[in-house]
Design a protein around this motif. Structure first.
Motif, PDB file in Angstrom:
ATOM      1  N   TYR A 116       0.844  -1.203   0.000  1.00  0.00           N
ATOM      2  CA  TYR A 116       0.000   0.000   0.000  1.00  0.00           C
ATOM      3  C   TYR A 116       0.880   1.254   0.000  1.00  0.00           C
ATOM      4  CZ  TYR A 116      -3.207   3.625   1.598  1.00  0.00           C
ATOM      5  OH  TYR A 116      -3.924   4.795   1.707  1.00  0.00           O
ATOM      6  N   LEU A 117       1.905   1.268   0.840  1.00  0.00           N
ATOM      7  CA  LEU A 117       2.793   2.434   0.920  1.00  0.00           C
ATOM      8  C   LEU A 117       3.489   2.677  -0.419  1.00  0.00           C
ATOM      9  CD1 LEU A 117       4.424   1.973   4.453  1.00  0.00           C
ATOM     10  CD2 LEU A 117       2.469   3.403   3.815  1.00  0.00           C
ATOM     11  N   ARG A 118       3.876   1.581  -1.079  1.00  0.00           N
ATOM     12  CA  ARG A 118       4.533   1.708  -2.387  1.00  0.00           C
ATOM     13  C   ARG A 118       3.557   2.306  -3.413  1.00  0.00           C
ATOM     14  NH1 ARG A 118       5.712  -3.165  -2.791  1.00  0.00           N
ATOM     15  NH2 ARG A 118       7.665  -3.081  -1.641  1.00  0.00           N
ATOM     16  N   GLU A 119       2.325   1.853  -3.374  1.00  0.00           N
ATOM     17  CA  GLU A 119       1.308   2.385  -4.305  1.00  0.00           C
ATOM     18  C   GLU A 119       1.014   3.860  -4.044  1.00  0.00           C
ATOM     19  OE1 GLU A 119      -1.909  -0.251  -3.597  1.00  0.00           O
ATOM     20  OE2 GLU A 119      -1.177  -1.814  -4.968  1.00  0.00           O
ATOM     21  N   GLU A 120       1.220   4.294  -2.807  1.00  0.00           N
ATOM     22  CA  GLU A 120       0.999   5.700  -2.447  1.00  0.00           C
ATOM     23  C   GLU A 120       2.214   6.571  -2.754  1.00  0.00           C
ATOM     24  OE1 GLU A 120      -1.974   7.140  -1.132  1.00  0.00           O
ATOM     25  OE2 GLU A 120      -2.603   5.242  -2.043  1.00  0.00           O
ATOM     26  N   GLY A 121       3.257   5.951  -3.322  1.00  0.00           N
ATOM     27  CA  GLY A 121       4.420   6.722  -3.749  1.00  0.00           C
ATOM     28  C   GLY A 121       5.614   6.664  -2.828  1.00  0.00           C
ATOM     29  N   PHE A 122       5.529   5.871  -1.760  1.00  0.00           N
ATOM     30  CA  PHE A 122       6.646   5.771  -0.819  1.00  0.00           C
ATOM     31  C   PHE A 122       7.590   4.649  -1.256  1.00  0.00           C
ATOM     32  CE2 PHE A 122       3.294   7.771   1.721  1.00  0.00           C
ATOM     33  CZ  PHE A 122       4.002   8.844   2.263  1.00  0.00           C
ATOM     34  N   ILE A 123       8.587   5.008  -2.050  1.00  0.00           N
ATOM     35  CA  ILE A 123       9.565   4.022  -2.490  1.00  0.00           C
ATOM     36  C   ILE A 123      10.528   3.730  -1.338  1.00  0.00           C
ATOM     37  CG2 ILE A 123       9.434   4.845  -4.867  1.00  0.00           C
ATOM     38  CD1 ILE A 123      12.204   6.168  -4.404  1.00  0.00           C
ATOM     39  N   THR A 124      11.302   2.662  -1.472  1.00  0.00           N
ATOM     40  CA  THR A 124      12.281   2.331  -0.436  1.00  0.00           C
ATOM     41  C   THR A 124      13.691   2.619  -0.932  1.00  0.00           C
ATOM     42  OG1 THR A 124      12.559   0.037  -1.171  1.00  0.00           O
ATOM     43  CG2 THR A 124      10.773   0.475   0.405  1.00  0.00           C
ATOM     44  N   LEU A 125      14.595   2.778   0.002  1.00  0.00           N
ATOM     45  CA  LEU A 125      16.003   2.995  -0.336  1.00  0.00           C
ATOM     46  C   LEU A 125      16.566   1.776  -1.063  1.00  0.00           C
ATOM     47  CD1 LEU A 125      16.934   4.565   3.088  1.00  0.00           C
ATOM     48  CD2 LEU A 125      17.351   5.718   0.913  1.00  0.00           C
ATOM     49  N   THR A 126      16.150   0.597  -0.630  1.00  0.00           N
ATOM     50  CA  THR A 126      16.646  -0.635  -1.246  1.00  0.00           C
ATOM     51  C   THR A 126      16.230  -0.724  -2.713  1.00  0.00           C
ATOM     52  OG1 THR A 126      16.530  -1.783   0.886  1.00  0.00           O
ATOM     53  CG2 THR A 126      16.658  -3.154  -1.089  1.00  0.00           C
ATOM     54  N   GLU A 127      14.976  -0.386  -3.004  1.00  0.00           N
ATOM     55  CA  GLU A 127      14.493  -0.413  -4.387  1.00  0.00           C
ATOM     56  C   GLU A 127      15.318   0.531  -5.272  1.00  0.00           C
ATOM     57  OE1 GLU A 127       9.751  -1.345  -3.550  1.00  0.00           O
ATOM     58  OE2 GLU A 127      10.461   0.704  -3.800  1.00  0.00           O
ATOM     59  N   ARG A 128      15.562   1.721  -4.780  1.00  0.00           N
ATOM     60  CA  ARG A 128      16.336   2.685  -5.548  1.00  0.00           C
ATOM     61  C   ARG A 128      17.775   2.215  -5.730  1.00  0.00           C
ATOM     62  NH1 ARG A 128      16.265   5.951  -9.669  1.00  0.00           N
ATOM     63  NH2 ARG A 128      18.064   7.341  -9.632  1.00  0.00           N
ATOM     64  N   TYR A 129      18.334   1.619  -4.702  1.00  0.00           N
ATOM     65  CA  TYR A 129      19.707   1.108  -4.743  1.00  0.00           C
ATOM     66  C   TYR A 129      19.851   0.019  -5.803  1.00  0.00           C
ATOM     67  CZ  TYR A 129      23.991  -1.195  -3.037  1.00  0.00           C
ATOM     68  OH  TYR A 129      25.241  -1.769  -2.924  1.00  0.00           O
ATOM     69  N   LEU A 130      18.885  -0.899  -5.867  1.00  0.00           N
ATOM     70  CA  LEU A 130      18.937  -1.983  -6.853  1.00  0.00           C
ATOM     71  C   LEU A 130      18.761  -1.457  -8.274  1.00  0.00           C
ATOM     72  CD1 LEU A 130      16.869  -4.718  -4.954  1.00  0.00           C
ATOM     73  CD2 LEU A 130      19.355  -4.575  -5.216  1.00  0.00           C
ATOM     74  N   GLN A 131      18.078  -0.338  -8.422  1.00  0.00           N
ATOM     75  CA  GLN A 131      17.865   0.253  -9.755  1.00  0.00           C
ATOM     76  C   GLN A 131      19.156   0.836 -10.319  1.00  0.00           C
ATOM     77  OE1 GLN A 131      14.730   3.130  -9.297  1.00  0.00           O
ATOM     78  NE2 GLN A 131      13.126   1.589  -9.058  1.00  0.00           N
ATOM     79  N   VAL A 132      19.975   1.416  -9.450  1.00  0.00           N
ATOM     80  CA  VAL A 132      21.180   2.115  -9.940  1.00  0.00           C
ATOM     81  C   VAL A 132      22.419   1.237  -9.921  1.00  0.00           C
ATOM     82  CG1 VAL A 132      20.296   4.354  -9.219  1.00  0.00           C
ATOM     83  CG2 VAL A 132      21.735   3.073  -7.650  1.00  0.00           C
ATOM     84  N   ARG A 133      22.351   0.070  -9.297  1.00  0.00           N
ATOM     85  CA  ARG A 133      23.513  -0.822  -9.230  1.00  0.00           C
ATOM     86  C   ARG A 133      23.724  -1.531 -10.559  1.00  0.00           C
ATOM     87  NH1 ARG A 133      27.602  -0.939  -5.579  1.00  0.00           N
ATOM     88  NH2 ARG A 133      27.593  -3.171  -5.331  1.00  0.00           N
TER      89      ARG A 133
END
Length: 281
Positions: A264-281
């Motif tokens: 639910y939090l992700r759908e409301e726009g609250f991304i996680t640091l881990t998700e962003r980290y995996l995107q840029v690695r």
């Protein structure tokens, strides 16, 4: 360096530029740029040393000066890393480090006419030092890179400020500000090994976000209605809506974990640091 941008010697800098740039018109413009002065309270003070901080030309001029330090370190066969006026030199023993510290300090202060910050400069193990927010650690017989604990602490402070329960902002705006902070921070530290650290931070951050939701709901009926809307049973919703538990304690309760879920939090726009980290690695 101590107050590096304020202490660059103009004559030394112009001399270094003239080695490569023979056009006197260009040299003259640079000299005027350096001597333009500083205006404070309507009064202009002539600058006789230093380069304007924040000026477009200043980073280039600073690197021209400190390129001489790079050449000297390479001439001595030393391994080093430099970013602007912040440098690390790596040697095999403490005795060598102390010798290099003394000789390089002498070169910087006598040849480059700059001043070394004695308080911040020190001899120590790489994994005990902080460099541009990073530090090192040993892994499987080699060195790895990780985020320094102080950098993590500063990030937590910024996240805490954005998720403070007294910080009156909409959840949509809060999600946007958190994304901006995360994207910039993770992009800067993407070279570091920090998956486990980010996992702990994400758990802590989600708890703070749930706290913000609970605080914004305020009234008992609003809490009840929102819990039911998010899937809680009616009697359980009334029980928790009437709770006297503090905000921080209730933010870690099963009722909020099963209603304000990670999905639910992700759908409301609250991304996680881990998700962003995996995107840029």
């Amino acid at each position: 360096m101590e107050k590096y941008f304020d202490t660059v010697n103009h004559d030394k800098l112009i001399g270094l530029i003239y080695k490569e740039v023979k056009d006197i018109r260009v040299i003259g413009l640079i000299r005027k740029y350096l001597n333009a002065g500083v205006m404070e309270k309507g009064l202009t003070t002539v600058t006789t040393e230093g380069v304007p901080q924040g000026g477009n030309l200043s980073p280039l001029l600073s690197n021209i000066m400190l390129h001489e330090l790079d050449i000297e370190l390479e001439r001595r066969g030393l391994r080093f890393c430099r970013y602007a006026d912040d440098s690390n030199v790596y040697v095999k023993s403490r005795k060598s480090a102390e010798r290099v510290m003394k000789s390089i300090t002498k070169f910087i202060e006598e040849d480059l006419k700059l001043k070394v910050n004695k308080e911040k400069s020190k001899v120590d193990r790489p994994w005990k030092l902080k460099y541009l927010g990073y530090t090192f650690y040993t892994k499987k017989g080699e060195m790895g890179i990780r985020v320094h604990p102080m950098s993590i602490k500063k990030l937590k402070g910024k996240l805490k400020n954005l998720t403070g329960r007294s910080n009156a902002m909409s959840m949509e705006f809060r999600a946007m500000k958190l994304r901006q902070l995360m994207v910039g921070w993770v992009s800067y530290f993407k070279l570091a090994d920090m998956r486990s650290s980010l996992k702990k931070l994400d758990e802590w951050l989600r708890r703070r976000i749930r706290l913000c939701y609970w605080k914004q709901w305020k009234k008992i009926k609003t809490k009840h209605d929102n819990l039911v809307k998010l899937g809680a049973m009616n009697w359980i919703a009334w029980e928790h809506a009437n709770t006297r538990k503090g905000y921080w304690r209730i933010s870690n309760s099963p009722i909020l974990a099963t209603t304000l879920t990670n999905k639910y939090l992700r759908e409301e726009g609250f991304i996680t640091l881990t998700e962003r980290y995996l995107q840029v690695r």
